[in-house]
Design an enzyme around this catalytic site. Sequence first.
Site, PDB file in Angstrom:
ATOM      1  N   THR A 324       0.822  -1.208   0.000  1.00 44.61           N
ATOM      2  CA  THR A 324       0.000   0.000   0.000  1.00 44.61           C
ATOM      3  C   THR A 324       0.855   1.255   0.000  1.00 44.61           C
ATOM      4  O   THR A 324       2.074   1.210   0.215  1.00 44.61           O
ATOM      5  CB  THR A 324      -0.915   0.057   1.247  1.00 44.61           C
ATOM      6  OG1 THR A 324      -0.084   0.262   2.396  1.00 44.61           O
ATOM      7  CG2 THR A 324      -1.708  -1.224   1.416  1.00 44.61           C
ATOM      8  N   CYS A 325       0.213   2.396  -0.201  1.00 44.78           N
ATOM      9  CA  CYS A 325       0.925   3.668  -0.266  1.00 44.78           C
ATOM     10  C   CYS A 325       1.020   4.363   1.084  1.00 44.78           C
ATOM     11  O   CYS A 325       1.184   5.581   1.148  1.00 44.78           O
ATOM     12  CB  CYS A 325       0.264   4.582  -1.290  1.00 44.78           C
ATOM     13  SG  CYS A 325       0.425   3.926  -2.946  1.00 44.78           S
ATOM     14  N   ASP A 326       0.889   3.608   2.153  1.00 40.23           N
ATOM     15  CA  ASP A 326       1.112   4.184   3.477  1.00 40.23           C
ATOM     16  C   ASP A 326       2.524   3.842   3.916  1.00 40.23           C
ATOM     17  O   ASP A 326       2.919   2.668   3.893  1.00 40.23           O
ATOM     18  CB  ASP A 326       0.088   3.615   4.474  1.00 40.23           C
ATOM     19  CG  ASP A 326       0.115   4.377   5.788  1.00 40.23           C
ATOM     20  OD1 ASP A 326       1.219   4.542   6.351  1.00 40.23           O
ATOM     21  OD2 ASP A 326      -0.948   4.824   6.245  1.00 40.23           O
ATOM     22  N   ASN A 367      -6.436   1.733  -0.332  1.00 40.70           N
ATOM     23  CA  ASN A 367      -5.816   1.756  -1.668  1.00 40.70           C
ATOM     24  C   ASN A 367      -6.529   0.842  -2.666  1.00 40.70           C
ATOM     25  O   ASN A 367      -5.968   0.441  -3.688  1.00 40.70           O
ATOM     26  CB  ASN A 367      -4.337   1.329  -1.614  1.00 40.70           C
ATOM     27  CG  ASN A 367      -3.388   2.471  -1.291  1.00 40.70           C
ATOM     28  OD1 ASN A 367      -2.245   2.222  -0.954  1.00 40.70           O
ATOM     29  ND2 ASN A 367      -3.834   3.703  -1.386  1.00 40.70           N
TER      30      ASN A 367
END
Length: 377
Positions: A324-326, A367
């Site tokens: 994910t983009c975290d 996401n």
Amino acid sequence: MATQRILDFLATRRPDGPCLIVDLDVVRDNYRAFEKALPESRIFYAVKANPAPEILRLLASLGSSFDTASVAEIEMALEAGATSDRISYGNTIKKERDIARAYDLGIRLFAVDCVEEVDKIARVAPGSRVFCRVLTDGEGAEWPLSRKFGCVPAMAVDVLRHAAALGLDAHGVSFHVGSQQTDLSAWDKALGDAKAVFATLADEGIVLKMVNMGGGFPTRYLKDVPAAQAYGQAIFEALSRHFGNRLPETIIEPGRGMVGNAGVIKSEVVLISKKADNDNVRWVYLDIGKFGGLAETMDEAIRYPIVTARDGDEAAPCVLAGPTCDSADVMYEKTPYPLPLSLTIGDEVLIEGTGAYTTTYASVAFNGFEPLRSYVI
Ligand SMILES: *Cc1c(COP(=O)(O)O)cnc(C)c1O
């Protein structure tokens, strides 16, 4: 670990995307091992560890009782075939209207850790049995439980006295020594505290009957853990030491120890890269991470065994991260994880010991990734 049944399932079904496969034979073996290790204790499976209907149905058919934390979990246990006398509402934090709904569903066993919660139960679940949770220090646990639940033993006396005065059945004391507890002596101090509460209240004519010894029984991850039998022995000795030959009724609430080793997650390597040419730590990104179900890698608390088809090749430490983009979606960085240098983008890996605390921790659609799929076989 990956049983032959799980490997066969993966080989024939070839499910796409990350998924958990749980082998019910292992759950059955675990249940039997707990029964054998602690033959005098009732087993209340902690539903939150993995509430898959197939698991609940199997355990209900084996005679298990269920520890639940919400009305929804109570309904799942009932749906699976448990009768209401085999279900406890073990969460110390409950809305009064949820207590009322549980009471309507036939639940008569409730956890508390303060007089405020006793008041709620007395109002909407009259005459029910309550047990008071005492704090433990969580020493020795890889996933300790902090001070969120329980009160000091002296306060437990007040709480149970209050319950008795309001017409509730002051039934006993509970504790949880912390999850993934590998110190066999952890139950000893808690049982000593429980005995002190029993003794003080007995002097006032309030006779407690039950000690709920909670969960904490471990799953084998990278290190060996003592077998259920060793826990049974240590707990029985501690009970005898503190209660002599007047043993109370006892309950255990295994979650992780019941299902952890029954599940394996199949995942895929999405990317392997470096942050600089002269960097020698590779970053390995899987298609599952903290938000896909591996939340217990928080603070790198739980280190799962990861199996690849290239094990045996030369290995080197990697940072392991999710898709994910975290930026928090990194599983092992402080202590990098050794993986084969030959590992390649597109390879499948198996993450073992993932039957507990994975599916229900997966985010709904962060996401756009779907929650962790699970197959119970
Ligand atoms: C989570 C929980 C358990 C299960 O703990 P494990 O360490 O997974 O065995 C048992 N009892 C209560 C009250 C819990 O909240």
